[in-house]
Design a protein around this motif. Sequence first.
Motif, mmCIF file in Angstrom:
data_model
loop_
_atom_site.group_PDB
_atom_site.id
_atom_site.type_symbol
_atom_site.label_atom_id
_atom_site.label_comp_id
_atom_site.label_asym_id
_atom_site.label_seq_id
_atom_site.Cartn_x
_atom_site.Cartn_y
_atom_site.Cartn_z
ATOM 1 N N LEU A 186 11.034 32.575 35.351
ATOM 2 C CA LEU A 186 11.128 31.813 34.245
ATOM 3 C C LEU A 186 11.757 30.245 34.826
ATOM 4 O O LEU A 186 10.916 29.237 34.332
ATOM 5 N N VAL A 187 12.760 30.102 35.531
ATOM 6 C CA VAL A 187 13.085 29.004 36.151
ATOM 7 C C VAL A 187 12.100 28.297 36.957
ATOM 8 O O VAL A 187 12.100 27.376 36.907
ATOM 9 N N SER A 188 11.272 29.223 37.789
ATOM 10 C CA SER A 188 10.374 28.504 38.771
ATOM 11 C C SER A 188 9.097 27.891 37.763
ATOM 12 O O SER A 188 8.553 27.271 38.397
ATOM 13 N N LEU A 189 8.924 28.546 36.775
ATOM 14 C CA LEU A 189 8.007 28.180 36.058
ATOM 15 C C LEU A 189 7.682 26.785 35.697
ATOM 16 O O LEU A 189 6.810 25.884 35.777
ATOM 17 N N HIS A 194 19.021 27.161 36.122
ATOM 18 C CA HIS A 194 19.384 28.344 35.249
ATOM 19 C C HIS A 194 19.784 28.164 33.888
ATOM 20 O O HIS A 194 19.286 28.851 32.974
ATOM 21 N N ASP A 195 20.667 27.362 33.846
ATOM 22 C CA ASP A 195 21.344 27.284 32.456
ATOM 23 C C ASP A 195 20.456 26.736 31.296
ATOM 24 O O ASP A 195 20.405 27.090 30.585
ATOM 25 N N VAL A 200 16.655 27.345 26.794
ATOM 26 C CA VAL A 200 15.237 27.479 26.385
ATOM 27 C C VAL A 200 14.697 28.805 25.866
ATOM 28 O O VAL A 200 14.005 29.022 24.793
ATOM 29 N N ARG A 201 14.931 29.872 26.822
ATOM 30 C CA ARG A 201 14.502 31.093 26.609
ATOM 31 C C ARG A 201 15.349 31.857 25.299
ATOM 32 O O ARG A 201 14.389 32.427 24.445
ATOM 33 N N THR A 202 16.381 31.406 25.084
ATOM 34 C CA THR A 202 17.179 31.947 23.826
ATOM 35 C C THR A 202 16.456 31.167 22.661
ATOM 36 O O THR A 202 16.351 31.769 21.625
ATOM 37 N N ARG A 203 16.244 29.807 22.537
ATOM 38 C CA ARG A 203 15.421 29.544 21.600
ATOM 39 C C ARG A 203 14.092 29.933 21.371
ATOM 40 O O ARG A 203 13.644 30.110 20.084
#
Length: 206
Positions: A186-189, A194-195, A200-203
Motif C-alpha cells: 500500500l505504501v509503495s502504490l 508508512h504513517d 488513509v487505509r483507516t479512512r
Amino acid sequence: MPPSTEAQSALYRGLLSGRRVLVVSDNAAHAEQIRPLLPGSPGCLVPVTSRNRMPGLVAAEGAAPTVVDVLPAVEAGKLPAGRIGPHRVAAKPRATDEIITRCAGLPPAPAVVAVRAAGHRDFSPGALAGEPSAARTTLDLFAGDDQATDVRAVFSCSYRTLDSAASGLFQLLGPHPGPDITPPALVSLDDLGHDQAEAVRTRLRR
C-alpha cells in the motif's frame, strides 16, 4: 417554528415528552446530524444507519454500535432465488455460486443481477455467469436505470465523501488483482510514508 437548531430541538423534544416513539435516521453523515433528533424522554428508540461509525454517539450518548457485514453466501443466494424462482437457481448451482462470488456479499448486487434474468424466461444464471470477462472487473454487470439500486451509484455516495488522498489511493487499488493488500504494498502504490498510508487505509476501511 423557532429559527435556531437548538430551539427547534427543544420544541421537538417537548412534543415527544412522555411518548414512546421510534425515530429512524437513515444514512447519517455525522453525529451532529443525530444529536438534535434524540428524544429527551425514556422509552424511545433511535436506530441510525450510516457509512461512518460515529464513535462520539457511543461515547457521549450511550449508543449501541452494530456493524453490518456483507451477506454470507447462503443469505446472498436467497436473493436471486426470490426474484427468478428457486427452481431456476437450483438448476444451475455452480453458476449461481459464481454470481454470488462476483457480488462480494453486497446486498443490492445479487438482487440487481437476478432482475436481469427475471424478465427473460430463457435467460439462466449460467448465461449471467458466462458474460464477457470484462464485466468481471467492473460494475457494469450491476448497472441499472434506477439510481436507488444501481450499485455504481451506491458506491459513488461513499466515494464522494473521501478526501483527495483517500480517493487517489482508492483509484490505485482498482487494478490490484486480489482482495487483500499488505501495508508495504500500500505504501509503495502511492509513494506514501508508512504513517500517512496507515491513516488513509483507516479512512478507506471506515
